[in-house]
Design an enzyme around this catalytic site. Structure first.
Site, PDB file in Angstrom:
ATOM      1  N   CYS A 185     -35.701  46.866  24.779  1.00  0.00           N
ATOM      2  CA  CYS A 185     -34.275  47.170  24.919  1.00  0.00           C
ATOM      3  C   CYS A 185     -33.821  46.829  26.337  1.00  0.00           C
ATOM      4  O   CYS A 185     -34.629  46.493  27.206  1.00  0.00           O
ATOM      5  CB  CYS A 185     -34.046  48.656  24.624  1.00  0.00           C
ATOM      6  SG  CYS A 185     -34.598  49.727  25.968  1.00  0.00           S
ATOM      7  N   SER A 189     -39.412  44.248  20.394  1.00  0.00           N
ATOM      8  CA  SER A 189     -38.614  43.592  21.432  1.00  0.00           C
ATOM      9  C   SER A 189     -37.995  44.635  22.362  1.00  0.00           C
ATOM     10  O   SER A 189     -37.407  45.611  21.901  1.00  0.00           O
ATOM     11  CB  SER A 189     -37.528  42.762  20.754  1.00  0.00           C
ATOM     12  OG  SER A 189     -36.800  42.023  21.691  1.00  0.00           O
ATOM     13  N   GLU A 199     -42.468  51.199  26.479  1.00  0.00           N
ATOM     14  CA  GLU A 199     -42.716  50.447  27.700  1.00  0.00           C
ATOM     15  C   GLU A 199     -42.621  51.352  28.925  1.00  0.00           C
ATOM     16  O   GLU A 199     -43.424  51.234  29.857  1.00  0.00           O
ATOM     17  CB  GLU A 199     -41.708  49.289  27.830  1.00  0.00           C
ATOM     18  CG  GLU A 199     -41.783  48.278  26.724  1.00  0.00           C
ATOM     19  CD  GLU A 199     -40.883  48.590  25.525  1.00  0.00           C
ATOM     20  OE1 GLU A 199     -40.584  47.663  24.770  1.00  0.00           O
ATOM     21  OE2 GLU A 199     -40.479  49.766  25.348  1.00  0.00           O
ATOM     22  N   HIS A 251     -39.206  55.405  26.291  1.00  0.00           N
ATOM     23  CA  HIS A 251     -39.538  54.345  25.332  1.00  0.00           C
ATOM     24  C   HIS A 251     -41.000  53.975  25.562  1.00  0.00           C
ATOM     25  O   HIS A 251     -41.602  54.348  26.580  1.00  0.00           O
ATOM     26  CB  HIS A 251     -38.643  53.139  25.560  1.00  0.00           C
ATOM     27  CG  HIS A 251     -37.262  53.306  24.998  1.00  0.00           C
ATOM     28  ND1 HIS A 251     -36.382  52.258  24.884  1.00  0.00           N
ATOM     29  CD2 HIS A 251     -36.617  54.388  24.517  1.00  0.00           C
ATOM     30  CE1 HIS A 251     -35.252  52.675  24.353  1.00  0.00           C
ATOM     31  NE2 HIS A 251     -35.366  53.978  24.126  1.00  0.00           N
ATOM     32  N   CYS A 271     -35.745  48.915  29.114  1.00  0.00           N
ATOM     33  CA  CYS A 271     -37.119  48.478  29.338  1.00  0.00           C
ATOM     34  C   CYS A 271     -37.155  47.081  29.955  1.00  0.00           C
ATOM     35  O   CYS A 271     -37.987  46.788  30.816  1.00  0.00           O
ATOM     36  CB  CYS A 271     -37.905  48.534  28.038  1.00  0.00           C
ATOM     37  SG  CYS A 271     -38.044  50.239  27.413  1.00  0.00           S
TER      38      CYS A 271
END
Length: 145
Positions: A79, A77, A52, A50, A82
């Protein structure tokens, strides 16, 4: 717009241009970019990259004290995965480009004393809405549905 959110948005656009999911992230320590990245799950056939996670990977190994003084910027936002990394490394503040298309684990961050600032930037919202509409199967795969 904050310069670091702008970098996260540019990272998200890179991901989209590569055929991936448009989510970007930047880790900042004392106004210096430690790492930036974008969702590369599709491009790398990865289950964990992802935005992040990619930014953390690109920041390289850092002492815990550095993470505890850092800010993570993300276009969407975070998950649960992350969020777990944010909590594991003690990152005290997360700035979120938008949470209208996906409400991640912000409550978990907040209950662990992470400062969460949601900008709801129109560019972030439009980019994700367009992607979700165009490629719902990739989006659903990314969020585990």
């Amino acid at each position: 717009m904050d310069q670091f959110l702008r970098i996260a948005i540019e990272e998200a656009k890179k991901g989209l241009a590569e055929g991936g999911i448009p989510i970007g992230s930047v880790i900042v320590h004392r106004n210096k970019v430690l790492g930036k990245g974008h969702n590369r799950r599709i491009q790398n056939s990865s289950v964990i990259l992802h935005g992040e996670m990619d930014a953390l990977e690109n920041a390289g190994r850092q002492p815990a004290s550095v993470y505890r003084e850092s800010v993570l910027y993300t276009t969407l936002s975070p998950c649960p995965m992350c969020t777990g990394a944010i909590l594991l490394y003690g990152i005290p503040r997360v700035i979120i480009g938008e949470n209208t298309t996906f409400q991640g684990s912000e409550d978990l961050l907040k209950t662990n004393d992470v400062e969460v600032d949601v900008i709801n930037n129109p560019e972030c919202i439009e980019m994700m809405k367009d992607f979700i509409k165009a490629k719902p199967e990739l989006w659903n795969e990314d969020i585990g549905e």
